[in-house]
Design an enzyme around this catalytic site. Structure first.
Site, PDB file in Angstrom:
ATOM      1  N   SER A  97     -19.742  24.488  59.257  1.00 38.09           N
ATOM      2  CA  SER A  97     -21.323  24.816  59.208  1.00 38.09           C
ATOM      3  C   SER A  97     -22.258  23.702  59.286  1.00 38.09           C
ATOM      4  O   SER A  97     -23.211  23.797  58.769  1.00 38.09           O
ATOM      5  CB  SER A  97     -21.584  25.807  58.112  1.00 38.09           C
ATOM      6  N   ARG A  98     -21.651  22.534  59.803  1.00 40.76           N
ATOM      7  CA  ARG A  98     -22.668  21.378  59.850  1.00 40.76           C
ATOM      8  C   ARG A  98     -22.995  20.854  58.638  1.00 40.76           C
ATOM      9  O   ARG A  98     -23.837  19.724  58.447  1.00 40.76           O
ATOM     10  CB  ARG A  98     -23.901  21.544  60.830  1.00 40.76           C
TER      11      ARG A  98
END
Ligand SMILES: Cc1cc2nc3c(=O)[nH]c(=O)nc-3n(C[C@H](O)[C@H](O)[C@H](O)COP(=O)(O)O)c2cc1C
Length: 216
Positions: A194-195
């Site tokens: 999710s970055r």
């Protein structure tokens, strides 16, 4: 099926990078990551390929792919033509940045610092172990200059081959050799889901290093 740019999203889940596991010396961590990249990255990815950025007298940045040929406790060594565009930029502004990307490991390393030429002895030693074609190529190619066509390059190679035909060991051209990037900053980036990536940033602090975590 053609993938659009908007579809090109990959979630990074392979590994993490915590303060607890990261050595206090970034050269040790670089060595560990580099060894793992050599073992893990599949051809045609060359684990020692990196992007080197330099700036010219007008502050225009330039970057290009090069191969790392050495690392020691002082810095990161690569070889090139001292009269090339990058050589001229380094002569005016001896600062550079180097970036490695190891896609299988979902890792990036960013190194920033000052540039110095390696000693003539170190360049000689590396020149001697290169294949003969590369050694002659270093003489033949006026790297970064405009040439009239492929034929000009081939003619220059033929001329160099004739010039050194009787010599078993062509000498290293004076305009070809190594540079060492002496870092004041090394950042290790590990892709996370999710970055929410891990970024550990090492900054030179006297004889040692100060480490901090950066937001992804
Ligand atoms: C995979 C790869 C490896 C390269 N390795 C080197 C290298 O080690 N030394 C070098 O001078 N150029 C290397 N090059 C070529 C450089 O990217 C660049 O074209 C050349 O150094 C001229 O750059 P300049 O005009 O900015 O000086 C490599 C290119 C690629 C794609």
């Amino acid at each position: 099926m053609t993938q659009t740019l908007a579809d090109m999203r990959r979630d990074y889940t392979r590994d993490g990078l915590t303060e607890a596991q990261a050595p206090t010396d970034p050269f040790i961590l670089f060595g560990q990551w580099f060894e793992e990249a050599v073992r893990t990255e599949q051809p045609p990815v060359e684990a020692n390929a990196m992007v080197l950025a330099t700036v010219d007298a007008e502050q225009q940045p330039h970057c290009r792919v090069l191969l790392l040929k050495g690392v020691d406790s002082h810095g990161f060594v690569f070889y090139t033509n001292y009269e090339s565009a990058k050589g001229q930029q380094i002569a005016v502004q001896p600062k550079a940045a180097m970036t490695f990307f190891w896609p299988t490991l979902e890792r990036q390393v960013r190194i920033e610092g000052t540039i110095e030429q390696v000693s003539a002895e170190e360049s000689d030693a590396y020149y001697r172990v290169r294949p003969l074609g590369s050694r002659l190529g270093a003489w033949a190619s006026p790297q970064s200059r405009v040439i009239t066509g492929r034929e000009e390059l081939e003619a220059r190679v033929a001329e160099i081959q004739t010039r050194f035909a009787r010599q078993e060991e062509p000498p290293r051209p004076p305009h070809w050799g190594g540079y060492r990037l002496v870092p004041h900053r090394i950042e290790f980036w590990q892709g996370r889901s999710s970055r929410l990536h891990d970024r550990l940033d090492y900054q030179r602090d006297g004889e040692g290093w100060r480490r901090q975590r950066l937001a992804p």
